[in-house]
Design a protein around this motif. Structure first.
Motif, PDB file in Angstrom:
ATOM      1  N   SER A 257       0.832  -1.205   0.000  1.00 23.49           N
ATOM      2  CA  SER A 257       0.000   0.000   0.000  1.00 23.49           C
ATOM      3  C   SER A 257       0.867   1.256   0.000  1.00 23.49           C
ATOM      4  O   SER A 257       0.586   2.228  -0.710  1.00 23.49           O
ATOM      5  N   ASP A 262      -1.130   4.013  -1.955  1.00 21.76           N
ATOM      6  CA  ASP A 262      -2.555   3.718  -1.813  1.00 21.76           C
ATOM      7  C   ASP A 262      -3.005   4.191  -0.420  1.00 21.76           C
ATOM      8  O   ASP A 262      -3.153   3.407   0.519  1.00 21.76           O
ATOM      9  N   THR A 263      -3.220   5.477  -0.302  1.00 21.33           N
ATOM     10  CA  THR A 263      -3.535   6.057   1.011  1.00 21.33           C
ATOM     11  C   THR A 263      -4.898   5.598   1.532  1.00 21.33           C
ATOM     12  O   THR A 263      -5.108   5.535   2.742  1.00 21.33           O
ATOM     13  N   THR A 264      -5.801   5.298   0.614  1.00 21.17           N
ATOM     14  CA  THR A 264      -7.126   4.834   1.039  1.00 21.17           C
ATOM     15  C   THR A 264      -7.018   3.514   1.799  1.00 21.17           C
ATOM     16  O   THR A 264      -7.589   3.346   2.885  1.00 21.17           O
ATOM     17  N   THR A 265      -6.267   2.560   1.235  1.00 20.35           N
ATOM     18  CA  THR A 265      -6.076   1.265   1.886  1.00 20.35           C
ATOM     19  C   THR A 265      -5.303   1.422   3.188  1.00 20.35           C
ATOM     20  O   THR A 265      -5.639   0.795   4.210  1.00 20.35           O
ATOM     21  N   TYR A 267      -5.222   3.986   5.182  1.00 18.92           N
ATOM     22  CA  TYR A 267      -6.110   4.577   6.184  1.00 18.92           C
ATOM     23  C   TYR A 267      -7.092   3.537   6.722  1.00 18.92           C
ATOM     24  O   TYR A 267      -7.317   3.441   7.936  1.00 18.92           O
ATOM     25  N   LYS A 268      -7.667   2.745   5.831  1.00 20.99           N
ATOM     26  CA  LYS A 268      -8.636   1.731   6.254  1.00 20.99           C
ATOM     27  C   LYS A 268      -7.991   0.687   7.172  1.00 20.99           C
ATOM     28  O   LYS A 268      -8.600   0.240   8.146  1.00 20.99           O
TER      29      LYS A 268
END
Length: 287
Positions: A257, A262-265, A267-268
């Motif tokens: 990530s 892939d900041t979305t992944t 963060y999740k």
């Protein structure tokens, strides 16, 4: 009432048990047995061991506490059970349980053994690391309680009440599986994080000047005894490897990530893991 206790392995866990017991029973006599005579001398100086003994003294004891590396427990437990009187309780404090329990499953004095593991400790070892009150509100895992003679179960209960710990009963296999994740894996992580930073420090001499409390708390466990933890990792090999595989898998996904930005992944992943705070708080509050 307990009058005579022997501690095999004069260090943090055995010493902390004795210190609490001596507070309750001031006349309690403690015999220390250790391969290192300096440990005995230090424990006597500190006052929680009354005299040095040997394995030949076990027949006179009400209780024998075994607090040595788990491979040594497995190797020595039969001989210890051979030497005790019919009224002696033998209790170990090892961080693995299945191999230890199996080693004496057919011993004639199996009913005098109680397999226990206090989930308490510090990163320090040796007789001067022993603390009063170390086990207050901590968990004491007991395995195969049904195989221990009832009157000796009651003697162990007296000790647990003195330590003010919370007793939980598990099978040896369940213990080893769960402890691999919440204890053994965390120690490996601490050791390897410390190693990684030390490798970098060889070329970056000031890296430790930048280390804050978060780093210090994370690598605290890396100060633990290498002899003790090498034996634990080896004896609980199957479950330790399974926990490491899962950990490496999560690290690899998180690395990917970051590599892909892939900041979305990212963060999740972080957000979903945040809930561990609520889980731990709920456990502390008895929920």
């Amino acid at each position: 009432m307990i009058n005579k206790i022997a501690v095999i392995g004069v260090g943090l866990i055995g010493g902390s048990i004795v210190r609490d017991c001596k507070k309750k029973w001031p006349k309690l006599e403690c015999t220390g047995i250790d391969i290192n005579p300096k440990n005995i001398s230090k424990a006597v100086e500190l006052g929680w061991v009354d005299k040095q003994g040997s394995i030949n003294d076990l027949q006179n004891m009400d209780v024998v506490i075994i607090s040595i590396p788990v491979n040594a427990i497995e190797n020595e437990l039969k001989d210890i059970l051979d030497r005790i009187s019919p009224n002696t309780l033998v209790m170990d404090t090892g961080s693995t349980k299945n191999a230890i329990c199996k080693s004496v499953e057919n011993h004639k004095n199996r009913h005098q053994f109680l397999a226990a593991h206090p989930i308490a400790g510090t990163e320090y070892s040796g007789p001067d690391a022993a603390l009063e009150g170390l086990f207050i509100d901590k968990t004491m895992i007991v395995c195969e309680i049904e195989k221990t003679q009832f009157k000796l179960q009651n003697r162990a209960k007296e000790i647990f009440e003195t330590l003010k710990c919370n007793v939980r009963y598990m099978t040896p296999l369940a213990h080893d599986k769960h402890i691999a994740y919440v204890s053994h894996l965390s120690h490996i992580s601490s050791f390897m994080l410390g190693k990684t930073v030390m490798q970098e420090e060889e070329s970056e001499r000031d890296i430790f000047d930048l280390a804050g409390s978060g780093f210090e708390s994370t690598v605290r466990l890396a100060k633990s005894s290498p002899a003790m933890w090498t034996a634990i990792f080896s004896q609980n090999k199957e479950h330790v490897i399974a926990s490491l595989d899962r950990y490496v898998e999560n690290l690899s996904r998180f690395r990917e990530s970051i590599m892909n930005n892939d900041t979305t992944t990212m963060y999740k992943e972080l957000e979903s893991t945040n809930r561990i705070k609520n889980i731990l708080e709920g456990i502390k509050n008895g929920e």
